[in-house]
Design a protein around this motif. Sequence first.
Motif, mmCIF file in Angstrom:
data_model
loop_
_atom_site.group_PDB
_atom_site.id
_atom_site.type_symbol
_atom_site.label_atom_id
_atom_site.label_comp_id
_atom_site.label_asym_id
_atom_site.label_seq_id
_atom_site.Cartn_x
_atom_site.Cartn_y
_atom_site.Cartn_z
ATOM 1 N N ARG A 216 34.407 -0.896 2.846
ATOM 2 C CA ARG A 216 35.642 -0.961 2.045
ATOM 3 C C ARG A 216 36.395 0.364 2.103
ATOM 4 N NH1 ARG A 216 32.086 -3.639 -1.732
ATOM 5 N NH2 ARG A 216 32.511 -5.898 -1.783
ATOM 6 N N ARG A 217 35.662 1.467 2.021
ATOM 7 C CA ARG A 217 36.293 2.772 2.112
ATOM 8 C C ARG A 217 36.940 2.958 3.475
ATOM 9 N NH1 ARG A 217 32.233 5.532 0.673
ATOM 10 N NH2 ARG A 217 31.451 6.198 2.700
ATOM 11 N N GLU A 219 38.081 0.591 5.421
ATOM 12 C CA GLU A 219 39.271 -0.253 5.503
ATOM 13 C C GLU A 219 40.466 0.413 4.832
ATOM 14 O OE1 GLU A 219 37.994 -3.872 3.750
ATOM 15 O OE2 GLU A 219 37.212 -4.703 5.630
ATOM 16 N N ARG A 220 40.225 1.079 3.702
ATOM 17 C CA ARG A 220 41.321 1.775 3.018
ATOM 18 C C ARG A 220 41.876 2.901 3.882
ATOM 19 N NH1 ARG A 220 37.839 1.141 -1.538
ATOM 20 N NH2 ARG A 220 37.148 3.319 -1.352
ATOM 21 N N LEU A 221 41.023 3.471 4.721
ATOM 22 C CA LEU A 221 41.442 4.556 5.606
ATOM 23 C C LEU A 221 41.978 4.047 6.941
ATOM 24 C CD1 LEU A 221 38.470 7.027 4.955
ATOM 25 C CD2 LEU A 221 40.803 7.218 4.082
#
Length: 234
Positions: A216-217, A219-221
């Motif tokens: 998830r982290r 994907e945010r990046l």
Amino acid sequence: MTDTPESQPRAMRTIKSFVMRAGRMTEGQERGLERGWPLYGLELADGLQDFDRLFGRQASRTFEIGFGMGHSTLEMAAAAPEQDFIGVEVHKPGVGALLNGMLTAELSNIRVYSCDALEVLRDCVADASLDRVLLFFPDPWHKSRHHKRRIVQPAFAELVRRKLKVGGVLHMATDWAQYAEHMLEVMRAAPGFHNLSADGTFIPRPEERPVTKFERRGERLGHGVWDLKFARSE
């Protein structure tokens, strides 16, 4: 090609696809090892296992290579109590975390090894006995001089093929684009498999693969994740 133990390449013992890291154990991880290992831990030295006897039933069986801290394993096992899971992880904190999670959630459909997954596959798992083999986010060994340490190699593909039932699936995922291409290249050349992707490349993330906090982290990046599924065809 005759599927015999003698035909299995032995070179996989000499080049490890992982690095042993020292790690401090939390109280929960210590509890998992102390209380959970006698119930659910398995030893490489015990050799070929009868998993029907160990689990007390016949069921769809998944073998996971390198489960990390065990979060995805716990989520998958809790969501599919009718299935059995065999997880392998070399790092003790992760093994303790998974076992502690099993005790907390009162899950009994997982068995755990703490050693080299390739040795477990070769020596402890009967041929044509697995429904799935999972390899999620293995070390990409991104430097060229380290590519030989990548777990996904022709010998790995052949070992997995031997252990899967015909129709059984190898599911891999990585967040390194170059490693994804390497996986695809190896598996395209591997005999006895066919790609389950509609276009012969990668598949959308399957719903049964849990999304990790790390993913998830990423994907945010803006980082990508690539999933591959190959089924044993012969």
